[in-house]
Design a protein around this motif. Structure first.
Motif, short mmCIF file in Angstrom:
data_model
loop_
_atom_site.label_atom_id
_atom_site.label_comp_id
_atom_site.label_asym_id
_atom_site.label_seq_id
_atom_site.Cartn_x
_atom_site.Cartn_y
_atom_site.Cartn_z
N HIS A 1 -39.03 -10.48 12.07
CA HIS A 1 -39.93 -10.46 10.91
C HIS A 1 -40.78 -11.72 10.85
CE1 HIS A 1 -40.93 -10.92 6.58
NE2 HIS A 1 -41.24 -9.65 6.73
N THR B 1 -44.85 -12.12 11.22
CA THR B 1 -45.72 -12.58 10.14
C THR B 1 -46.32 -13.96 10.44
OG1 THR B 1 -43.80 -13.39 8.94
CG2 THR B 1 -44.61 -11.22 8.37
N SER B 2 -45.59 -14.80 11.18
CA SER B 2 -46.08 -16.17 11.34
C SER B 2 -46.43 -16.52 12.79
CB SER B 2 -45.02 -17.18 10.87
OG SER B 2 -44.61 -16.88 9.56
N THR C 1 -42.95 -20.27 14.08
CA THR C 1 -41.66 -19.99 13.43
C THR C 1 -40.61 -20.97 13.96
OG1 THR C 1 -42.19 -17.65 13.14
CG2 THR C 1 -39.85 -18.28 13.12
N PRO D 1 -39.01 -4.46 12.27
CA PRO D 1 -40.17 -5.28 12.65
C PRO D 1 -40.29 -5.51 14.15
CG PRO D 1 -38.38 -6.70 11.94
CD PRO D 1 -37.87 -5.28 11.78
N GLU E 1 -52.47 -5.23 11.70
CA GLU E 1 -53.14 -6.27 10.95
C GLU E 1 -53.67 -5.82 9.60
OE1 GLU E 1 -54.96 -8.93 14.55
OE2 GLU E 1 -55.91 -8.89 12.57
N ASP F 1 -51.19 -1.08 5.33
CA ASP F 1 -50.08 -1.41 4.44
C ASP F 1 -49.26 -0.14 4.20
OD1 ASP F 1 -49.85 -2.60 0.98
OD2 ASP F 1 -48.34 -2.20 2.52
N TYR G 1 -53.02 -16.14 12.52
CA TYR G 1 -52.04 -17.24 12.50
C TYR G 1 -52.64 -18.55 12.04
CZ TYR G 1 -49.82 -13.64 15.17
OH TYR G 1 -49.35 -12.43 15.57
N THR H 1 -53.10 -20.82 5.97
CA THR H 1 -53.56 -19.97 4.87
C THR H 1 -54.89 -20.43 4.28
OG1 THR H 1 -51.27 -19.50 4.36
CG2 THR H 1 -52.86 -18.96 2.67
#
Lengths: 209, 209
Positions: free
Chosen positions: A31, A35-36, A41, A115, A181, A184, B126, B129
């Motif tokens: 996950h 997301t990162s 991470t 994920p 990307e 949803d 990435y 933010t």
DNA sequence: CCCATTACCTAACGCATGTTTGGTGACCCA
DNA sequence: TGGGTCACCAAACATGCGTTAGGTAATGGG
């Protein structure tokens, strides 16, 4: 040394074999990689999300890179399992329904079955070279499944291939994978509708208008 | 403090304004962000590729993050400039030719006009933010250009929109942008052929078979 | 000719990372 | 009951990162 988690089994395994902690670490790791990003991470973040400290991870896995490889491989396994299951379930259906079902299944791998697949798609290009080298043959196997599917649909006249089967497969994969990307799954559009939109965009008449 | 490099000009600027060293740093930085990822790329690597040492970068830019933002913005500028130029050049052409030209132009941004656009596409998810927040409005502007193009083509009956114009735009963008991962512009297929393949896959009859 | 500025250098700094080490407590089995 | 194993802990280590600081050489202008 942490016990190696061999999940590259030929038998269908919806989740990798392992202890509860290992599964939590891989789930949270996948996950966070999704997301990162892999490099962004930290082991501290993965450990915290899994309810432990970073040093504890090394009881379960030998390195961050090993975790990445397990996650990437699981991501492909999810796709492959899903493809085979869809093939079995749609044997009696007409060609365009089977195509739609396979598109739906691939999107299900991205958005519904954990994920791992989405983490695979987004992270693989930045994985260390030796990790990618080991994984490329398995990815090629999945691509071959799609190539054979598209060829059989073309041979039966159900779809057209404007340039080549490889090109069609790459364009289709690109359209599906990039949805990571922006789509949803908890939004006002369903994965079913997304699959229909992609199928109808690439081929006329996959579903009635 | 390094002088700020303001490249968000409304006037067409094929390359950002700056000294030769700044341009080399941004070129090499964009290339490395594209091939290795933002977090995986070090200031030492960027400096070395540009022919200097890492500490020297700070004479030109205030931080790694500022370089990233400039590269991302340049990536969008390239797309926007290319879109407007294609619009001017295809005003007299039929609808499907204009669509193909715009697809070709977007691919040209990815593969022919420097590494900025491809670096934007691969790196943006990435980016920190606050960098993404500042860039989203400019990206939305580019998306609006495509939305208006697709709407006008649909209104004139040249193309169909199987679900919605947003969905079509997202699928098309996905198919085009994912080619970063597999298309080799120095391979045996040209960018022209790639554009035709994508156009013909998403719409029948964009080019004759 | 001298001074200011620019564009780089080297070295170091402060911090964060992945990983290792030694330890502890719980559990299980003989 | 005691010993071994497992699953975590805290702390530390070694390394590498982004960035800063002080310096040098070249250049140009007054």
């Amino acid at each position: 040394m942490a016990r190696s988690l061999d999940i590259r089994s030929d038998l269908p395994t919806p989740l990798p074999i392992g202890t509860a902690a290992q599964l939590r670490l891989l789930d949270e790791g996948a996950h966070l990689f999704l997301t990162s990003g892999y490099a962004e991470t930290t082991m501290r973040e993965i450990a915290s999300a899994a309810g432990m400290k970073a040093g504890s991870i090394y009881h379960h896995f030998s390195s961050k890179e090993e975790m990445l490889e397990l996650i990437l491989v699981q991501g492909i396994d999810v796709m492959i399992q899903s493809f085979h299951q869809t093939q079995r379930e749609t044997r009696q259906q007409d060609a365009l329904s089977r195509l739609l079902a396979h598109i739906r299944a691939h999107l299900g791998s991205l958005f519904e079955h954990g994920p791992y697949t989405a983490a695979h798609v987004t992270t693989f290009p930045y994985a260390p070279t030796e990790v990618r080298k080991r994984i490329v043959p398995v990815r090629d196997g999945y691509e071959t499944l799609w190539t054979e599917l598209l060829e059989s649909l073309s041979d039966s006249g159900a779809i057209t291939l404007p340039s080549s089967v490889s090109m069609t497969r790459l364009i289709l994969m690109g359209a599906m994978n990039q949805t990571i990307e922006w789509f949803d799954p908890s939004g006002n559009q369903s994965v079913d509708q997304l699959a229909e939109a992609i199928a109808n965009q690439l081929w006329d008449g996959v579903t009635p208008r």
